[in-house]
Design a protein around this motif. Structure first.
Motif: not given
Ligand code: NAG
Ligand code: NAG
Ligand code: NAG
Ligand code: NAG
Ligand code: NAG
Ligand code: NAG
Ligand code: NAG
Ligand code: NAG
Ligand code: NAG
Length: 816
Positions: A192-194, A209-212
């Protein structure tokens, strides 16, 4: 011969495996040439954990995963998943085994290339390799003869769960940083995102973190003793999380944090990142047969970055925090149902601007949302005024919202992290939608016609009494609608409601309360405030703060009246009146209800102290200020009023004999007042809830019979039932009694840092965390003496400098 026999035995075993449904039951080991398939399981030695194929109730069928779950807990709580991204469609055609080259693999449909593998390389003794499920939930691959040479272990391969004993941190030699990554939603263990990990930049703190990419919470740096942001996780903290042990190690090879449980009964403890981004420690509560949280960060659900996705708002007050903005609907509604809202919402109708070019800009409109905290990534624009700001936004097709409070802010494309219902926020945001999403002028015409007809109707009857009835109904309708905004009443409305303040309900520290009856179903309590002298504006600001606080165990403010010097507050009406009438009166509350009341009050206060935007110290906790609804759910009353009253509050206290015995020593001693003062008062009241008598009631009260003192001593002697000798209460539960007595004793410790927080009290009372035996509070001796000699407690001679300092602090803003 021997070789033949063993290979025969092996094929027999294999034959058994394919025929018997679960021949591996109660076996914790998988050896070379064995495989785990279908509904077979490995069970750890003492039966705590099981490994096998599972599918999730929340997911569509036909998605099977291989993983580890608690074997002794009903339901299926998964702690580890191998193929989290790649489910298999049929477990009977899938097998978990040690491959010829000594790797640990998941094979599907007899294919040679594994769907998942532990990635073990150069295993020189493939034939002696075994897989072992340990009783702490760790799945280990090693050589049969070598117990220390671990080739691979599930403890190094976190999914969303961190079990006691496992290390979370960084291997300094390989540079690998372990991280825990949430499930996508409750029906999908994919990433997931977290996530949480030790800061990759090298500082000694864990970051969520969110989305690393976006850090939304950190533990704060390791100070050598604790993480600066979470002192309750300190290895040195003996209280009250004493059942947990924490350890932080930072040497040449590795830096990691680990936790453990002292008590074997707590083996069922897990720490997770849940699908809404919260970092939680959960403990299995046998009594409730449910997981209860012992630790949750961040405290505010909405501070989790992106928890609601785009074009939605997050609100702390509600059980389900996210909702789509008007004009938008849920993206992937099924995921929303499974608590993954990170996909957010999408427009119902495309912006007309985008479709038709800037010529038709009029096709889009804005609506406003008040009391918000603004989303990220605003662009600061030069604009003359709010209309200009709106125009700039309208003209750019990628502009989705604007806000104007002094400066013009606009947002392009996505809106993320918009929070609403923010106590005391004066920020507003204007959201752009296609005009068709907003009510058009035809409705307004209808409304206009309706008003005219209504007006004629009223006029034609033209009778004053009817008008009055109408007015009262209007007021009551707005009360009934459950509308969350505060109603501003006219004084004449309140005269009408209370029939000229004829029915008195009681008098509290801040004024007299009257009953107001609108209709058969709507009753309110109207409080006439006394001694409030601040200006209208400040009064309204404070009242709106109080009005924004919604919690099951806090009395709800419905409206207010401020005319000239008159200041009144309108509250929901509580049919069962205040707690003191039930506790000290003739009717006797059952133990179950008393306990429910104690927990409820603690929850309400915990909310005031820890979860509101600005922490609110009640300052006047006592049974008179606890109201009971029809089913005896307690609601704390009069919160926020101490602040409203400001410096005059000391005068109220000094004249209030009813408050003797609830006030914390720091009120007198000159130390600053904190939320722990409320904890003290709560403790004193808890003694009264337990005993059903006033602590300072009887003339013969002495050191020996002073109830709190009695409890403290009996607790130490281990004879807690003895405190109930005199009071026969229906169905007293000894474990609850002991918990309540311990909590009360901890609450009334003279040293405020020894007192637990209200949040901890809730958890202790609910049995989620345990607490050590309290020492006999010194201060009880003072109080016991004082009950012999009430003059000791003379408020006239008390040192009020601390109090003055406190009120000066809370009024700092108002006076600036
Ligand atoms: C999450 O990070 C990835 C890579 O950095 C990126 O391609 C993706 O769009 C991001 N997701 C969101 C929902 O912003
Ligand atoms: C395995 O076989 C089944 C049925 O033939 C098929 O649906 C499934 O996609 C296959 N799985 C993999 C991973 O190849
Ligand atoms: C595994 O063996 C190969 C070939 O013998 C070698 O090149 C490689 O470095 C080894 N890998 C590890 C991790 O030891
Ligand atoms: C492993 O055992 C198989 C027979 O079970 C044998 O053919 C093979 O040579 C053994 N491999 C090693 C490396 O010992
Ligand atoms: C056991 O394995 C470890 C790590 O692989 C190794 O260092 C050790 O020498 C092995 N011991 C034996 C007795 O083989
Ligand atoms: C780590 O360093 C990068 C680059 O300097 C920075 O953008 C990021 O915010 C840092 N992360 C933390 C948690 O401090
Ligand atoms: C934590 O430590 C790092 C370096 O070790 C430092 O840059 C950072 O400012 C510290 N953070 C806080 C909040 O003290
Ligand atoms: C442009 O706007 C009109 C309404 O004003 C709408 O009917 C039409 O579909 C829009 N054009 C496109 C390409 O959507
Ligand atoms: C709208 O604003 C964005 C972001 O500043 C900009 O890139 C774009 O060119 C603007 N479009 C128009 C039509 O002005």
């Amino acid at each position: 011969m021997a070789a033949w026999l063993s290979s025969c035995a092996l094929s027999l075993l294999l034959l058994q495996l394919s025929i018997q449904p679960s021949p591996l039951n109660a076996i914790d080991t998988l050896a070379v040439n064995q495989e785990l398939s279908g509904n077979q399981k490995l069970i750890s030695e003492n039966g705590n954990f099981a490994l096998g194929f599972f599918q999730l109730a929340e997911a569509s069928s036909g998605k099977w995963y291989i993983g580890i779950w608690y074997n002794k807990i009903p339901g299926q709580t998964i702690v580890w998943v191998a193929n989290r991204e790649n489910p298999v469609s049929d477990p009977a055609l899938s097998s978990l085994a040690i491959s010829g080259d000594g790797n640990f693999v998941l094979l599907v449909n007899h294919s040679k290339s594994p769907l998942w593998s532990a990635d073990i390389k150069n295993n020189t003794a493939a034939n002696s390799t075994i897989v072992l499920l340990l009783d702490n939930g760790n799945l280990v691959v090693r050589h049969d003869s070598n117990t220390s040479g671990v080739l691979w272990q599930s403890f190094d391969d976190f999914t969303d769960t961190w079990l006691p004993g496992n290390k979370l941190g960084r291997n300094k030699k390989t540079g690998i940083i372990k991280q825990i990554i949430s499930w996508k939603d409750r029906g999908d263990p994919a990433q997931g995102m977290f996530s949480i990990q030790l800061d990759p930049n090298g500082s000694l703190q864990f970051i969520l973190q969110w989305n690393s990419s976006v850090v939304y919470w950190t533990t704060g740096n390791w100070t050598g003793n604790e993480f600066s942001g979470v002192p309750e996780m300190s290895p040195a903290n003996p209280y009250p999380s004493s059942r947990f042990m924490f350890q932080f190690v930072d040497n040449d090879e590795e830096a990691y944090f680990t936790y453990n449980v002292k008590n074997d009964a707590l083996i069922f403890t897990r720490t997770i990142i849940d699908v809404s981004g919260l970092f939680q420690t959960l403990v299995w509560a046998e009594a409730q047969q449910a997981w209860t949280d012992a630790f949750t960060k961040p405290k505010a659900k909405c501070s989790v970055y992106g928890v609601c996705g785009e074009y939605s708002t997050c609100s702390e007050n509600d059980a389900s925090p996210c909702s789509c903005l008007r004009g938008f609907s849920e993206n992937h509604p099924n995921n929303w149902k499974l608590d993954d809202r990170t996909a957010g919402c999408r427009r119902n109708t495309p912006l007309q601007c985008a479709n038709n070019g800037s010529v038709k800009v009029k096709q889009d409109k804005f609506y406003v949302i008040n009391s918000v905290s603004l989303p990220d990534n605003a662009h600061n624009i030069n604009a003359k005024n709010i209309h200009h700001c709106e125009l700039i936004c309208l003209k750019n097709c990628s502009c989705t919202a604007y806000s104007h409070s002094g400066t013009c802010l606009v947002w392009y494309s996505h809106l993320m992290n918009l929070k609403n219902n923010i106590d005391g926020s004066s920020d507003s945001i204007f959201i752009r939608v296609a005009a068709s999403e907003l009510p058009n002028s035809r409705n307004n015409k209808l409304w206009f016609i309706g008003t005219i007809i209504g007006g004629i109707f009223v006029l034609s009857f033209g009778v004053a009494i009817l008008y009055c009835l109408q007015r009262r109904r209007k007021v009551m309708n707005s009360l009934n609608q459950g509308d969350r905004s505060l109603i501003r009443f006219k004084h004449s409305d309140l005269l009408l409601l209370t029939r000229n303040f004829s029915e008195r309900l009681g008098a509290g520290s801040f004024g007299t309360v009257f009953k107001g009856v609108g209709s058969e179903t709507t009753t309110v309590a109207v409080k006439k405030l006394e001694g409030f002298h601040q200006g209208e504006k400040q009064f309204r600001a404070e009242v709106s703060t109080i009005g924004n606080i919604h919690h099951m165990n806090l009395i709800r403010l419905l409206g207010f009246c401020s005319e000239g010097v008159k200041r009144l507050l309108v509250y929901e009406y509580m049919p069962n009146g205040s707690l003191d009438k039930h506790l000290f009166g003739s009717s006797s509350l059952s133990w179950k209800i008393r306990y429910q009341i104690a927990v409820g009050i603690a929850k309400g206060l915990a909310y005031l102290h820890e979860e509101c935007r600005d922490c609110i110290i009640h300052c006047d906790i006592k049974p008179q200020n606890i109201l009971l609804d029809a089913s005896f759910v307690p609601k704390v009353a009069d919160f926020g009023l101490a602040k409203l009253l400001g410096r005059n509050f000391s005068r109220v206290l000094t004249s209030m004999r009813g408050t003797v015995g609830y006030l914390a020593p720091e009120w007198i001693s000159g130390e600053a007042i904190t939320t722990k003062a409320d904890v003290f008062s709560y403790g004193m009241m808890l003694f009264e809830i337990i005993s059903g008598r006033r602590n300072l009631e009887h003339k013969d009260t002495s050191m020996e019979t002073f109830f709190p003192m009695l409890v403290a001593k009996k607790l130490l002697e281990g004879k807690v039932q003895a405190v109930m000798d005199k009071e026969l209460i229906n169905g007293v539960d000894v474990r609850e009694l002991e918990r309540a007595c311990k909590v009360a004793c901890w609450c009334v410790q003279g040293n405020e840092s020894s007192r637990p927080t209200m949040g901890e009290i809730v958890k202790i009372l609910e049995g989620v965390i345990d607490v050590e035996m309290p020492p006999v509070p010194r201060y009880l001796e003072v109080l016991a003496k004082c009950s012999e000699n009430v003059e000791f407690f003379s408020y006239e001679t008390a040192d009020w400098t601390a109090y003055t300092r406190y009120t000066a602090r809370v009024h700092g803003d108002a006076e600036k």
